[in-house]
Motif scaffolding. Structure first.
Motif, mmCIF file in Angstrom:
data_model
loop_
_atom_site.group_PDB
_atom_site.id
_atom_site.type_symbol
_atom_site.label_atom_id
_atom_site.label_comp_id
_atom_site.label_asym_id
_atom_site.label_seq_id
_atom_site.Cartn_x
_atom_site.Cartn_y
_atom_site.Cartn_z
ATOM 1 N N ASN A 60 55.172 43.959 34.851
ATOM 2 C CA ASN A 60 56.167 43.307 35.698
ATOM 3 C C ASN A 60 55.460 42.183 36.461
ATOM 4 O OD1 ASN A 60 57.492 42.681 38.136
ATOM 5 N ND2 ASN A 60 58.588 44.628 38.139
ATOM 6 N N PRO A 61 55.697 40.922 36.039
ATOM 7 C CA PRO A 61 54.949 39.798 36.626
ATOM 8 C C PRO A 61 55.003 39.758 38.151
ATOM 9 C CG PRO A 61 56.204 39.057 34.722
ATOM 10 C CD PRO A 61 56.612 40.482 34.978
ATOM 11 N N GLU A 62 56.153 40.087 38.728
ATOM 12 C CA GLU A 62 56.241 40.030 40.199
ATOM 13 C C GLU A 62 55.337 41.070 40.848
ATOM 14 O OE1 GLU A 62 60.366 40.278 41.368
ATOM 15 O OE2 GLU A 62 60.842 38.631 39.986
ATOM 16 N N LEU A 63 55.351 42.257 40.268
ATOM 17 C CA LEU A 63 54.488 43.318 40.810
ATOM 18 C C LEU A 63 53.016 42.984 40.567
ATOM 19 C CD1 LEU A 63 54.473 45.996 42.296
ATOM 20 C CD2 LEU A 63 54.863 47.173 40.113
ATOM 21 N N GLU A 69 47.239 40.114 44.776
ATOM 22 C CA GLU A 69 47.006 39.766 46.186
ATOM 23 C C GLU A 69 46.160 40.819 46.904
ATOM 24 O OE1 GLU A 69 51.146 37.225 46.742
ATOM 25 O OE2 GLU A 69 50.970 39.204 47.676
ATOM 26 N N VAL A 70 46.294 42.080 46.479
ATOM 27 C CA VAL A 70 45.503 43.135 47.132
ATOM 28 C C VAL A 70 44.255 43.471 46.310
ATOM 29 C CG1 VAL A 70 47.459 44.072 48.408
ATOM 30 C CG2 VAL A 70 46.926 44.998 46.133
ATOM 31 N N SER A 71 43.928 42.587 45.367
ATOM 32 C CA SER A 71 42.733 42.769 44.526
ATOM 33 C C SER A 71 41.855 41.522 44.606
ATOM 34 C CB SER A 71 43.151 43.030 43.075
ATOM 35 O OG SER A 71 44.009 44.141 42.992
ATOM 36 N N TYR A 72 41.708 41.005 45.823
ATOM 37 C CA TYR A 72 40.846 39.853 46.070
ATOM 38 C C TYR A 72 41.209 38.677 45.161
ATOM 39 C CZ TYR A 72 38.593 43.665 48.434
ATOM 40 O OH TYR A 72 38.369 44.755 49.232
ATOM 41 N N ASN A 73 42.508 38.616 44.856
ATOM 42 C CA ASN A 73 43.059 37.503 44.062
ATOM 43 C C ASN A 73 42.389 37.337 42.698
ATOM 44 O OD1 ASN A 73 45.213 35.762 44.095
ATOM 45 N ND2 ASN A 73 43.924 33.997 44.603
ATOM 46 N N LEU A 159 37.290 47.708 40.004
ATOM 47 C CA LEU A 159 37.326 48.456 41.273
ATOM 48 C C LEU A 159 37.451 47.521 42.462
ATOM 49 C CD1 LEU A 159 34.820 51.463 41.012
ATOM 50 C CD2 LEU A 159 37.294 51.531 41.347
ATOM 51 N N GLY A 160 37.564 46.243 42.181
ATOM 52 C CA GLY A 160 37.696 45.258 43.261
ATOM 53 C C GLY A 160 39.138 45.142 43.727
ATOM 54 N N LYS A 165 46.175 49.538 50.040
ATOM 55 C CA LYS A 165 47.265 48.596 49.760
ATOM 56 C C LYS A 165 47.882 48.866 48.386
ATOM 57 C CE LYS A 165 46.623 45.491 53.302
ATOM 58 N NZ LYS A 165 45.689 44.452 53.653
ATOM 59 N N VAL A 166 47.049 49.228 47.411
ATOM 60 C CA VAL A 166 47.576 49.546 46.076
ATOM 61 C C VAL A 166 48.419 50.826 46.158
ATOM 62 C CG1 VAL A 166 46.968 50.176 43.696
ATOM 63 C CG2 VAL A 166 45.668 48.391 44.882
ATOM 64 N N ARG A 167 47.924 51.780 46.928
ATOM 65 C CA ARG A 167 48.657 53.041 47.147
ATOM 66 C C ARG A 167 50.050 52.761 47.714
ATOM 67 N NH1 ARG A 167 45.575 57.485 47.932
ATOM 68 N NH2 ARG A 167 43.868 56.348 48.876
ATOM 69 N N GLU A 168 50.067 51.893 48.698
ATOM 70 C CA GLU A 168 51.325 51.538 49.366
ATOM 71 C C GLU A 168 52.258 50.794 48.399
ATOM 72 O OE1 GLU A 168 50.511 49.712 53.216
ATOM 73 O OE2 GLU A 168 52.384 48.590 52.973
#
Ligand SMILES: Cc1cc2nc3c(=O)[nH]c(=O)nc-3n(C[C@H](O)[C@H](O)[C@H](O)COP(=O)(O)O)c2cc1C
Length: 206
Positions: A60-63, A69-73, A159-160, A165-168
């Motif tokens: 899902n491109p949006e997800l 964003e929460v993976s150091y871009n 792992l970066g 944030k990923v959990r959320e």
């Protein structure tokens, strides 16, 4: 060895040709291949067959933008047609232990075996036994990478990222522990050549 193949690669070929790929061909994953890669990973061994690994497959491109964003871009997350988020859920594994026992076992034996195994962890807190579960789930992560390569796909283990944030983002329970993210697809660039220690450097023979 080319990146794509018409027959499954042998284990040896998959290991030799797996390199981290961070730029992928822009086409959706073949869903049958994706299922087969995941099925092969379910065959990974685990202590007492406890099978702690779980996965969230994101196509899902949006997800994927939010995940990036929460993976150091790290751009491979949106470059890949799919990202497999692999985590360990030891609490679910303990709650459903009976499912991991063979159907041929009597009900009494199943209950006794499950109770015995749960007893091993009763003095550990959720984080401690979660760590144990994670060591089991890591094996499946390796299987996923090699199963993918065997079927002509490429991956990059990651792992970066910010676990909380990923959990959320995915609505996962607080107790799960992440094994890693695994962007998957077909390579659109070459990876780096392997640069590894020699056997002599890392192995002692007795
Ligand atoms: C557990 C783990 C976490 C990693 N995390 C990242 C990551 O966040 N970003 C990235 O670009 N590569 C990541 N890598 C890839 C490594 O850099 C790569 O595997 C290593 O340099 C060896 O290269 P190869 O995979 O091409 O053989 C990770 C690898 C592993 C096994």
């Amino acid at each position: 060895m080319t990146a794509t193949t018409t027959r499954p690669l042998t284990v040896q070929e998959a290991i030799e040709t797996r390199v981290s790929i961070r730029k992928f061909v822009q086409e959706p994953m073949n869903q049958g291949d994706l299922r087969e890669i995941l099925r092969l990973a379910t065959l990974a061994p685990s202590a007492n067959n406890v099978q702690t690994w779980r996965a969230a497959v994101i196509q899902n491109p949006e997800l994927q933008v939010k995940l990036q964003e929460v993976s150091y871009n790290q751009a491979q997350i949106t470059s890949a047609p799919a990202v497999i988020v692999v985590y360990s859920d030891m609490e679910d594994a303990l709650d459903t232990l009976e499912d991991t026992l063979p159907a041929t076992m009597s009900e009494a034996d199943r209950q006794a075996r499950a109770a015995g195994f749960r007893g091993r962890f009763q003095d550990q807190d959720v984080a401690q036994r979660g760590q144990w579960g994670l060591t089991q789930a890591n094996i499946a992560f390796g299987y996923l990478m090699l199963a993918a390569r065997s079927l002509g796909y490429d991956t990059v283990p990651m792992l970066g990222f910010q676990p909380e944030k990923v959990r959320e983002l995915l609505g996962l329970p607080e107790h799960v522990q992440f094994v890693g993210l695994l962007p998957i697809g077909k390579r659109a660039e070459d990876g780096f050549p392997h640069h590894r220690h020699s056997v002599e450097r890392v192995v002692k023979f007795y």
